[in-house]
Design an enzyme around this catalytic site. Structure first.
Site, PDB file in Angstrom:
ATOM      1  CB  SER A   1      -0.889   0.002   1.250  1.00  0.00           C
ATOM      2  OG  SER A   1      -1.695   1.155   1.284  1.00  0.00           O
ATOM      3  N   GLY A   2       0.593   2.191  -0.875  1.00  0.00           N
ATOM      4  CA  GLY A   2       1.401   3.396  -0.960  1.00  0.00           C
ATOM      5  C   GLY A   2       2.625   3.277  -1.849  1.00  0.00           C
ATOM      6  CB  SER A   3       4.179   0.418  -3.626  1.00  0.00           C
ATOM      7  OG  SER A   3       3.066  -0.104  -4.340  1.00  0.00           O
ATOM      8  N   GLY A   4       2.649   2.965  -5.067  1.00  0.00           N
ATOM      9  CA  GLY A   4       2.464   3.680  -6.326  1.00  0.00           C
ATOM     10  C   GLY A   4       1.814   2.850  -7.412  1.00  0.00           C
TER      11      GLY A   4
ATOM     12  CB  SER B   1      -3.605   3.227  -7.996  1.00  0.00           C
ATOM     13  OG  SER B   1      -4.217   2.097  -7.393  1.00  0.00           O
TER      14      SER B   1
ATOM     15  CB  SER C   1      -2.155  -9.478  -5.538  1.00  0.00           C
ATOM     16  OG  SER C   1      -1.222  -8.703  -6.238  1.00  0.00           O
TER      17      SER C   1
END
Length: 199
Positions: free
Chosen positions: A35-38, A40, A107
């Site tokens: 989450s927050g890795s980029g 999207s 995932s």
């Protein structure tokens, strides 16, 4: 469990015919990362670049899908597996229509990503590992989720109290802490071009 009393109905138009008329080779860009890795953000940038080239695409975002199709699922390990199973089957349908599909989901389990890969033909599944250190993800924390997870307000949060299986041999290894969003997106589009997905 499969539904009883149903028979697969073959269609007159094949996946190859649908792809040919679109002038592209269908594939699934499977973005995975914390989450927050980029995920999207990069997936959206790639989608925009492909659209600008006249390619036929669709982006399935994890949060958006949980507002509808998977709105009945929690974030338990069991429901995470079902979340990925459903999106894998939906992605397969989009691939059959000849589209270049992107999915942006954490995932976290390698077994689920392998399951998604096995649903598709060789070369159709492209694992895109958005590799961003957890400390960078926490600094970004666009939704305030890490702060809540650290405070114990969110359970089963990937990277905090739920495991993330790091991809071993992804087709694409993208590092958003080292490159801009535009540079990351360009790397992915270049891969598609070099491997004859864009016609």
């Amino acid at each position: 469990m499969k539904t009883e009393n149903t028979v697969w109905h073959d269609q007159h138009i094949s996946k190859q015919q649908r792809a040919t008329i679109k002038g592209q080779r269908p594939c699934l860009l499977w973005y995975t990362g914390l989450s927050g890795s980029g995920k999207s953000t990069v997936a959206n940038a790639v989608d925009a670049m492909l659209f600008a080239q006249g390619k036929h695409t669709y982006l399935l975002d994890g949060d958006n899908v949980r507002h509808g199709l998977n709105g009945d699922l929690s974030f338990s390990d069991e429901d995470r597996v079902e979340n990925i199973r459903r999106i894998s089957e939906v992605s397969k349908l989009f691939i059959d229509s000849g589209l270049i599909v992107s999915t942006a989901f954490i995932s976290p389990f390698a077994s689920d990503r392998d399951m998604a890969r096995k649903l598709l033909a060789d070369g159709e599944f492209i694992e895109v590992f958005i590799d961003t250190p957890i400390d960078v993800c926490e600094q970004r924390d666009p939704k305030g989720l890490y702060k809540k997870a650290r405070a114990g307000e969110i359970k089963h949060f990937t990277g905090i109290d739920s495991a993330y299986d790091v991809p071993v041999s992804p087709e694409l290894h993208i590092k958003t802490a080292e490159f801009s969003i535009e540079e990351c997106a360009a790397q992915i589009v270049a891969y598609l071009q070099d491997n004859n997905y864009l016609g």
